[in-house]
Design a protein around this motif. Sequence first.
Motif, mmCIF file in Angstrom:
data_model
loop_
_atom_site.group_PDB
_atom_site.id
_atom_site.type_symbol
_atom_site.label_atom_id
_atom_site.label_comp_id
_atom_site.label_asym_id
_atom_site.label_seq_id
_atom_site.Cartn_x
_atom_site.Cartn_y
_atom_site.Cartn_z
ATOM 1 N N ALA A 1 66.663 118.727 31.127
ATOM 2 C CA ALA A 1 67.935 119.446 31.335
ATOM 3 C C ALA A 1 68.807 118.707 32.345
ATOM 4 O O ALA A 1 70.022 118.574 32.153
ATOM 5 C CB ALA A 1 67.658 120.866 31.814
ATOM 6 N N ILE A 2 68.178 118.174 33.401
ATOM 7 C CA ILE A 2 68.953 117.448 34.422
ATOM 8 C C ILE A 2 69.590 116.204 33.805
ATOM 9 O O ILE A 2 70.778 115.935 33.999
ATOM 10 C CB ILE A 2 68.045 117.073 35.630
ATOM 11 N N LYS A 3 68.828 115.483 33.004
ATOM 12 C CA LYS A 3 69.352 114.265 32.368
ATOM 13 C C LYS A 3 70.522 114.609 31.445
ATOM 14 O O LYS A 3 71.547 113.927 31.427
ATOM 15 C CB LYS A 3 68.260 113.570 31.547
ATOM 16 N N PHE A 4 70.347 115.684 30.684
ATOM 17 C CA PHE A 4 71.404 116.082 29.749
ATOM 18 C C PHE A 4 72.659 116.510 30.528
ATOM 19 O O PHE A 4 73.776 116.076 30.227
ATOM 20 C CB PHE A 4 70.905 117.232 28.867
ATOM 21 N N ASN A 5 72.450 117.338 31.542
ATOM 22 C CA ASN A 5 73.586 117.818 32.337
ATOM 23 C C ASN A 5 74.308 116.672 33.037
ATOM 24 O O ASN A 5 75.538 116.694 33.178
ATOM 25 C CB ASN A 5 73.116 118.841 33.379
ATOM 26 N N ASN A 6 73.542 115.666 33.468
ATOM 27 C CA ASN A 6 74.183 114.512 34.110
ATOM 28 C C ASN A 6 75.129 113.807 33.151
ATOM 29 O O ASN A 6 76.174 113.309 33.538
ATOM 30 C CB ASN A 6 73.132 113.501 34.601
ATOM 31 N N ALA A 7 74.754 113.813 31.883
ATOM 32 C CA ALA A 7 75.590 113.137 30.887
ATOM 33 C C ALA A 7 76.765 114.003 30.436
ATOM 34 O O ALA A 7 77.852 113.494 30.197
ATOM 35 C CB ALA A 7 74.730 112.739 29.685
ATOM 36 N N TYR A 8 76.551 115.321 30.294
ATOM 37 C CA TYR A 8 77.557 116.139 29.622
ATOM 38 C C TYR A 8 78.076 117.339 30.414
ATOM 39 O O TYR A 8 78.773 118.185 29.863
ATOM 40 C CB TYR A 8 76.983 116.653 28.293
ATOM 41 N N ASP B 1 77.444 120.749 33.182
ATOM 42 C CA ASP B 1 76.433 121.799 33.381
ATOM 43 C C ASP B 1 76.277 122.683 32.147
ATOM 44 O O ASP B 1 76.764 123.806 32.106
ATOM 45 C CB ASP B 1 76.793 122.659 34.600
ATOM 46 N N ILE B 2 75.578 122.178 31.168
ATOM 47 C CA ILE B 2 75.380 122.956 29.936
ATOM 48 C C ILE B 2 74.147 123.851 30.077
ATOM 49 O O ILE B 2 74.175 125.025 29.736
ATOM 50 C CB ILE B 2 75.192 122.011 28.720
ATOM 51 N N PHE B 3 73.080 123.273 30.607
ATOM 52 C CA PHE B 3 71.816 124.035 30.653
ATOM 53 C C PHE B 3 71.541 124.587 32.046
ATOM 54 O O PHE B 3 71.795 123.926 33.053
ATOM 55 C CB PHE B 3 70.633 123.137 30.260
ATOM 56 N N PRO C 1 75.721 130.247 20.215
ATOM 57 C CA PRO C 1 76.745 129.712 21.121
ATOM 58 C C PRO C 1 76.261 128.477 21.880
ATOM 59 O O PRO C 1 77.032 127.542 22.110
ATOM 60 C CB PRO C 1 77.011 130.872 22.089
ATOM 61 N N MET C 2 74.969 128.461 22.226
ATOM 62 C CA MET C 2 74.443 127.301 22.965
ATOM 63 C C MET C 2 74.407 126.058 22.076
ATOM 64 O O MET C 2 74.842 124.980 22.486
ATOM 65 C CB MET C 2 73.047 127.633 23.508
ATOM 66 N N ILE C 3 73.929 126.208 20.856
ATOM 67 C CA ILE C 3 73.827 125.013 20.004
ATOM 68 C C ILE C 3 75.239 124.514 19.638
ATOM 69 O O ILE C 3 75.475 123.313 19.529
ATOM 70 C CB ILE C 3 72.934 125.264 18.757
ATOM 71 N N GLU C 4 76.179 125.441 19.504
ATOM 72 C CA GLU C 4 77.580 125.053 19.240
ATOM 73 C C GLU C 4 78.102 124.199 20.394
ATOM 74 O O GLU C 4 78.761 123.178 20.181
ATOM 75 C CB GLU C 4 78.463 126.310 19.121
ATOM 76 N N LYS C 5 77.825 124.645 21.607
ATOM 77 C CA LYS C 5 78.264 123.913 22.794
ATOM 78 C C LYS C 5 77.629 122.513 22.803
ATOM 79 O O LYS C 5 78.302 121.515 23.061
ATOM 80 C CB LYS C 5 77.818 124.698 24.040
ATOM 81 N N VAL C 6 76.332 122.467 22.481
ATOM 82 C CA VAL C 6 75.616 121.183 22.487
ATOM 83 C C VAL C 6 76.189 120.248 21.423
ATOM 84 O O VAL C 6 76.444 119.066 21.671
ATOM 85 C CB VAL C 6 74.092 121.415 22.277
ATOM 86 N N ARG C 7 76.435 120.810 20.233
ATOM 87 C CA ARG C 7 77.017 119.980 19.155
ATOM 88 C C ARG C 7 78.358 119.415 19.608
ATOM 89 O O ARG C 7 78.684 118.256 19.374
ATOM 90 C CB ARG C 7 77.253 120.832 17.903
ATOM 91 N N SER C 8 79.116 120.248 20.249
ATOM 92 C CA SER C 8 80.457 119.858 20.629
ATOM 93 C C SER C 8 80.428 118.755 21.701
ATOM 94 O O SER C 8 81.093 117.727 21.556
ATOM 95 C CB SER C 8 81.187 121.128 21.069
ATOM 96 N N VAL C 9 79.634 118.930 22.758
ATOM 97 C CA VAL C 9 79.654 117.913 23.830
ATOM 98 C C VAL C 9 78.993 116.605 23.420
ATOM 99 O O VAL C 9 79.307 115.551 23.965
ATOM 100 C CB VAL C 9 79.024 118.416 25.166
#
Length: 321
Positions: free
Chosen positions: A157-164, A166-168, A308-316
Motif C-alpha cells: 500500500a505504501i509503494k502504491f500510495n507513493n506512486a499515485y 493516498d488511495i489506500f 468505488p475503490m477499484i474505479e479509483k485504482v483503474r483511474s489513477v
Amino acid sequence: MRLFTGIQPSGDLHIGNYFGSIEPMISAQDEHDVFAFIANYHAMSSGTGAERLAELTIQAATDFLALGMDPKKSTFWVQSDVKEVVELYWVLSAFTPMGLLERAHSYKDKMAKGIAANHNLFSYPVLMAADILLFSSEVVPVGKDQIQHVEIARDIAIKFNNAYGDIFILPEYKVDENVKTVPGTDGSKMSKSYGNTINIFGEEKKQQKVIKKIVTENVPLEAPKEYENCNVYNIAKLFLSENDCIELQNRYKKGGEGHGHFKIYLAEILWEYYRPYREKREYYASHQDEVREILKMGADKARKVAIPMIEKVRSVTGIKY
Ligand code: ADP
Ligand code: TRP
C-alpha cells in the motif's frame, strides 16, 4: 471501526477455532463494522480438489451463520463472488518486489521442506493484500502466523500510495493477547495438523470418544487432583462461568472422582453449550438455498465498497482510458 477478516474454508471447525477467532469476531458485531469472507481463492493454494473446495466453501458459510454471523449487522460473503479482488491483485503485483514475497514464510517453509511451490502459493500475500486494501480495512485481527501478511499488505500500500497518492488506508494488524490458546486433547495447541481437535459440530458419540482420549494424570480415584495443569479442566473452563469453574475446582480438590467423571462432565457441558448453534446449523443445512441467498446479498453489500475503490485504482493507474 471496520474489522476485517478472511476465513479459509479448510474443514470441520474445532473449539480452538471457536475461542481463538470465531467467538471474538461474532461478539464484535454489535460494536464494529465486521467484514468477513470465506477465502476460497486462498484455499486453492493448499491443493484442495474442486468438488471438495466447493463443498467446504458452503460448509464454512453454513457453520459461520449457525455460530452467529449476522448478515444484517455484518458483511459476509465468499471471496470469489467479488471478482474485483482479482483485478486489484494484478495491479498490486506491479508494486510487489520479488524479495518481499521470497521472504514470506508460507513460501519459504515449503521451499525449506523441498516441496515444489507454485505461483499461487508464492503470490498468496498479494491476494491477501488485495483483500485488505480493496475494503479500506483499518484493523485486521489475526493470529501470529498472519502478521507478516498484513505487514506485506502495508508495504504494498505504501509503494502504491507513493506512486499515485493516498488511495489506500494503511492497514494494521491486531493480535489480541486476551484471546486464549485452546489446548488440544494431548495438551499441545489444538490444531487440525496435530490430530488433537474436538470439533464444534461432531456427533455426540464421537465427541464423547474424543473427550475420553484427553491425556490426564494417572491418580487414584479417591486422591485429590490438580486442576491447573489438567487438560480436561483447561478445556472445560472455556465453557464455564466463574462460579461453575470454582465448583469444578472443588471437585478436583476433594478427591473421590476420577478423570473419567470430569470427562463425562466436559462432554455434557460442551454438548449443551453448542445445542442452540447445532439447531441453527441443522436449519441452515436443510435450507442451503437460503445460505446461498445470504451469501449473494453479502457479496452485493461488499461490492458497494469494492467498486468505488477499484474505479479509483483503474483511474489513477491509467487502466481506465
Ligand atoms: P488449524 O491449526 O486447526 O489448522 P487454522 O490455522 O485454520 O487452524 O485456524 C483458523 C483460526 O483459528 C485462526 O485465526 C487461529 O488463530 C484460530 N485457532 C486455531 N487453533 C487455535 C487454538 N488452539 N487456540 C486458539 N485459536 C486457534
Ligand atoms: N490467509 C488467512 C489465513 O490463512 C486468510 C485470509 C485471506 C485473510 N485473506 C485475508 C485474513 C485478509 C485476514 C485478512 O487464515
